[in-house]
Scaffold this active site. Structure first.
Site, PDB file in Angstrom:
ATOM      1  N   ARG A   1      28.054  49.965 -61.963  1.00 40.83           N
ATOM      2  CA  ARG A   1      28.336  50.108 -60.527  1.00 40.83           C
ATOM      3  C   ARG A   1      28.675  51.558 -60.200  1.00 40.83           C
ATOM      4  NH1 ARG A   1      30.299  47.214 -55.888  1.00 40.83           N
ATOM      5  NH2 ARG A   1      32.306  47.924 -55.102  1.00 40.83           N
TER       6      ARG A   1
ATOM      7  N   TYR B   1      33.942  59.043 -55.416  1.00 43.06           N
ATOM      8  CA  TYR B   1      32.663  59.556 -55.905  1.00 43.06           C
ATOM      9  C   TYR B   1      32.320  60.932 -55.346  1.00 43.06           C
ATOM     10  CZ  TYR B   1      32.097  54.700 -57.275  1.00 43.06           C
ATOM     11  OH  TYR B   1      32.280  53.462 -57.828  1.00 43.06           O
TER      12      TYR B   1
ATOM     13  N   HIS C   1      31.144  47.491 -64.551  1.00 41.62           N
ATOM     14  CA  HIS C   1      31.680  48.416 -63.558  1.00 41.62           C
ATOM     15  C   HIS C   1      31.172  49.837 -63.796  1.00 41.62           C
ATOM     16  CE1 HIS C   1      34.211  47.682 -60.145  1.00 41.62           C
ATOM     17  NE2 HIS C   1      34.782  48.858 -60.280  1.00 41.62           N
TER      18      HIS C   1
ATOM     19  N   ARG D   1      29.266  44.072 -57.886  1.00 41.16           N
ATOM     20  CA  ARG D   1      30.294  43.739 -58.859  1.00 41.16           C
ATOM     21  C   ARG D   1      29.751  42.622 -59.751  1.00 41.16           C
ATOM     22  NH1 ARG D   1      32.799  43.944 -53.751  1.00 41.16           N
ATOM     23  NH2 ARG D   1      34.330  45.620 -53.510  1.00 41.16           N
TER      24      ARG D   1
ATOM     25  N   LYS E   1      34.473  40.627 -51.885  1.00 43.24           N
ATOM     26  CA  LYS E   1      35.910  40.392 -51.836  1.00 43.24           C
ATOM     27  C   LYS E   1      36.338  39.964 -50.433  1.00 43.24           C
ATOM     28  CE  LYS E   1      37.513  43.400 -55.580  1.00 43.24           C
ATOM     29  NZ  LYS E   1      38.400  44.528 -55.943  1.00 43.24           N
TER      30      LYS E   1
ATOM     31  N   HIS F   1      33.038  48.281 -49.837  1.00 44.73           N
ATOM     32  CA  HIS F   1      34.417  48.764 -49.759  1.00 44.73           C
ATOM     33  C   HIS F   1      34.947  48.582 -48.336  1.00 44.73           C
ATOM     34  CE1 HIS F   1      33.794  51.667 -53.397  1.00 44.73           C
ATOM     35  NE2 HIS F   1      34.092  50.445 -53.763  1.00 44.73           N
TER      36      HIS F   1
END
Length: 308
Positions: free
Chosen positions: A243, A275, A240, A148, A172, A266
């Site tokens: 990414r 994806y 993004h 990110r 995150k 994730h």
């Protein structure tokens, strides 16, 4: 803002490691709800399900996107759950509210040829060499690792210490993960670090004063210029999108979905499954290329059968 809302935000920061942008967004959401509740003659803490339903309906009427509405609702559910756990309420009035239906969208990504064009466009004029060193290092790392933009700009200078071919990234929620660093990405990052040695910055991508990292806005301007030099529409390009390009190209070349989940950081594999449209396309191509009935039935000698 109500003291309870401040306590909620402090909990998110201290216990869940919420990102600064998340905390700012939730603070805006709670201020908006508080204003609505006060106008309705009720405090935010004492709001019932009916009031919250009216509030959410007002967001839709105001034209807010379904994704923004969904984020607001997520904030409300977490806030009132916090109040119940702290003994400030006995129920969660947002628990049964329905989330808006989100449109099914596929991630935007570049082709491999377009990524090559971007990297090739990073050879800028010598009078502004540092700008293009930043572009080269950032694009190489973003595309090689799927970081990110917030993770990239927060990378410390010491990340390049030693001969390690992996980067330790804090994502995150404060979760750490290891991502690979390609030979080209490391070389580009080392060239930038050598150029910035006089700044004595703790960051791999320092800002102008060296004591703070490059801003997102500053990087966006660099990315805009690189896109123009590469002959691409800048509106199609963002960190993004790079990414998404990393993930899409990895899957197209046979990467495992679980491994991709770890690389992207994730928490839930359901997020990575956006994806799988790439996997579906690759499987279709395999069937068309190798199935005996693809392109018409063939005989044992490999020639198309003729119909009687």
């Amino acid at each position: 803002m109500a003291a309870q809302a401040e306590s909620f935000l402090e909990m998110l920061a201290a216990e869940r490691g919420a990102a600064v942008n998340t905390l700012r967004a939730y603070a805006r959401d709670l201020r908006d709800l508080e204003s609505f509740a006060v106008q309705a003659g009720c405090g935010m803490v004492r709001a019932d399900a009916g009031l919250l339903r009216e509030y959410m309906a007002g967001l839709a009427q105001a034209g807010l996107s379904p994704r923004t509405q969904a984020r607001r609702l997520s904030c409300l559910k977490q806030f009132y759950l916090f109040l119940t756990r702290e003994g400030m309420r006995t129920d969660n009035p947002a628990a049964l509210l329905d989330a808006p239906r989100l449109p099914a969208t596929l991630p935007r990504f570049l082709t491999e040829e377009e990524v090559d064009a971007l990297l090739g466009a990073c050879d800028g004029p010598p009078d502004d060499g540092r700008r293009w060193l930043v572009a080269r290092a950032a694009l190489e790392i973003l595309y090689a690792s799927g970081l990110r933009i917030s993770e990239l700009l927060a990378l410390p200078r010491r990340a390049l210490s030693g001969d390690a071919r992996m980067l330790l990234v804090r994502g995150k929620g404060g979760r750490e993960r290891l991502v690979p660093l390609s030979v080209q990405a490391r070389a580009a990052a080392e060239a930038l670090a050598a150029r910035d040695q006089a700044l004595r910055s703790p960051y791999l991508f320092p800002g102008r004063d060296g004591q703070r990292p490059l801003t997102r806005q500053g990087f966006d301007r660099i990315l805009h210029d690189v896109a123009l030099r590469a002959g691409l529409d800048p509106a199609r390009l963002s960190p993004h999108v790079l990414r998404h390009s990393f993930a899409t190209h990895m899957l197209a070349r046979g990467a495992d979905l679980r491994a991709l989940q770890m690389l992207l950081g994730h928490a839930d594999i359901a997020t990575t499954q956006i994806y799988t449209h790439v996997l579906a396309e690759r499987l279709r191509a395999v069937v068309e290329a190798h199935h005996p009935l693809a392109g018409g039935r063939k005989g044992v000698d490999g020639r198309p059968e003729t119909q009687p």
